[in-house]
Design a protein around this motif. Structure first.
Motif, PDB file in Angstrom:
ATOM      1  N   ARG A 120       0.914  -1.113  -0.248  1.00 49.10           N
ATOM      2  CA  ARG A 120      -0.039  -0.764   0.051  1.00 49.10           C
ATOM      3  C   ARG A 120       0.658   1.350   0.224  1.00 49.10           C
ATOM      4  N   SER A 121       1.728   1.632   0.801  1.00 43.11           N
ATOM      5  CA  SER A 121       2.766   2.581   0.874  1.00 43.11           C
ATOM      6  C   SER A 121       3.709   2.596  -0.224  1.00 43.11           C
ATOM      7  N   LEU A 135       1.716   9.392  -5.686  1.00 45.74           N
ATOM      8  CA  LEU A 135       2.240  10.401  -5.290  1.00 45.74           C
ATOM      9  C   LEU A 135       3.095  11.440  -6.038  1.00 45.74           C
ATOM     10  N   LYS A 136       4.033  10.764  -6.279  1.00 49.58           N
ATOM     11  CA  LYS A 136       5.485  11.069  -7.280  1.00 49.58           C
ATOM     12  C   LYS A 136       4.739  11.224  -8.860  1.00 49.58           C
ATOM     13  N   ASP A 137       3.753  10.432  -9.105  1.00 55.38           N
ATOM     14  CA  ASP A 137       2.929  10.905 -10.098  1.00 55.38           C
ATOM     15  C   ASP A 137       2.220  11.865 -10.864  1.00 55.38           C
ATOM     16  N   GLU A 138       1.531  12.120  -9.369  1.00 52.35           N
ATOM     17  CA  GLU A 138       0.713  13.985  -9.340  1.00 52.35           C
ATOM     18  C   GLU A 138       2.138  14.699  -9.462  1.00 52.35           C
ATOM     19  N   LYS A 141       4.290  21.307  -2.521  1.00 50.29           N
ATOM     20  CA  LYS A 141       5.172  20.665  -0.731  1.00 50.29           C
ATOM     21  C   LYS A 141       3.926  19.770  -0.653  1.00 50.29           C
ATOM     22  N   GLY A 142       2.331  20.125  -0.545  1.00 52.75           N
ATOM     23  CA  GLY A 142       1.993  19.671   0.533  1.00 52.75           C
ATOM     24  C   GLY A 142       2.079  17.441  -0.629  1.00 52.75           C
ATOM     25  N   LEU A 143       2.324  17.595  -1.526  1.00 54.83           N
ATOM     26  CA  LEU A 143       2.572  16.425  -2.471  1.00 54.83           C
ATOM     27  C   LEU A 143       4.139  16.124  -1.720  1.00 54.83           C
ATOM     28  N   CYS A 144       4.584  16.493  -1.783  1.00 56.43           N
ATOM     29  CA  CYS A 144       5.884  16.591  -0.808  1.00 56.43           C
ATOM     30  C   CYS A 144       5.835  16.256   0.339  1.00 56.43           C
ATOM     31  N   HIS A 203       9.036   8.566   1.828  1.00 54.38           N
ATOM     32  CA  HIS A 203       9.770   8.828   0.821  1.00 54.38           C
ATOM     33  C   HIS A 203      10.145  10.554   0.241  1.00 54.38           C
ATOM     34  N   SER A 204      11.704  10.593   1.006  1.00 61.45           N
ATOM     35  CA  SER A 204      11.223  12.208   0.709  1.00 61.45           C
ATOM     36  C   SER A 204      11.647  11.861  -0.671  1.00 61.45           C
ATOM     37  N   ILE A 205      11.877  13.192  -1.046  1.00 58.91           N
ATOM     38  CA  ILE A 205      12.398  12.925  -2.940  1.00 58.91           C
ATOM     39  C   ILE A 205      13.643  13.749  -2.808  1.00 58.91           C
ATOM     40  N   ASP A 206      14.600  13.975  -2.983  1.00 60.49           N
ATOM     41  CA  ASP A 206      15.723  14.373  -3.348  1.00 60.49           C
ATOM     42  C   ASP A 206      15.271  16.252  -3.648  1.00 60.49           C
TER      43      ASP A 206
END
Length: 175
Positions: A24-25, A32-35, A54-57, A65-68
């Motif tokens: 699920r994660s 979220l990454k696609d969005e 920023k909300g999606l990040c 799963h932080s985005i670099d």
């Protein structure tokens, strides 16, 4: 409960829960990454768009799963759209690449600058148009009457051209 029902040991229960929530994660992470990657500012103000981005990040960070910074900055700048093409190129060419927060602040400043320039340009264009109309009308009214002498129509005399604005603000040749 349904994930651990029938399991005898706590280790089995934790493993079953991990597998269940990991799937699920991962699905949530990919969504979220696609969005983020498909996001477009459109007609939103930069501040609204930045808040949504920023909300999606933050949601990604919350599930571990932080985005670099490089990806975050790249996706954000790309999503600003074609109006920010030069801004995008300028920001991406900086070494080291500015942080996401710095990019957001620079984007907000850029939007404010663009609005002030377009506002003052439209005011200036209106002023120039109105001034040209009134000056053009005065020049036309105060223009000396054409001379009846034959020397004014001779080939040796030079033709004088002036430019005036018509009622729509377009230049019209006269004389």
């Amino acid at each position: 409960m349904s994930e651990v029902l029938g399991l005898r040991h706590s280790h089995e229960a934790w493993c079953a829960l991990e597998v269940s929530f990991l799937y699920r994660s991962k699905t949530c992470e990919l969504q979220l990454k696609d969005e983020l990657q498909l996001m477009q500012r459109g007609s939103q103000f930069v501040v609204e768009f930045s808040h949504t981005f920023k909300g999606l990040c933050d949601q990604l960070a919350a599930i571990g799963h932080s985005i670099d910074n490089t990806d975050k900055v790249h996706w954000y700048l790309r999503a600003l759209g074609p109006d920010y093409k030069i801004f995008f190129t300028t920001m991406m060419s900086q070494l080291p690449l500015p942080s996401f927060i710095e990019i957001v602040l620079k984007t907000l400043s850029h939007e404010i600058f663009e609005r002030s320039v377009s506002h003052s340009s439209s005011n200036s264009a209106y002023y120039v148009q109105q001034t040209s109309k009134s000056v053009g009308a005065k020049k036309w009214k105060n223009r000396p009457p054409p001379s009846s002498s034959s020397s004014a129509h001779s080939k040796s005399s030079s033709t004088v051209h002036c430019q005036l604005c018509d009622n729509d603000g377009h230049l019209a040749k006269c004389c």
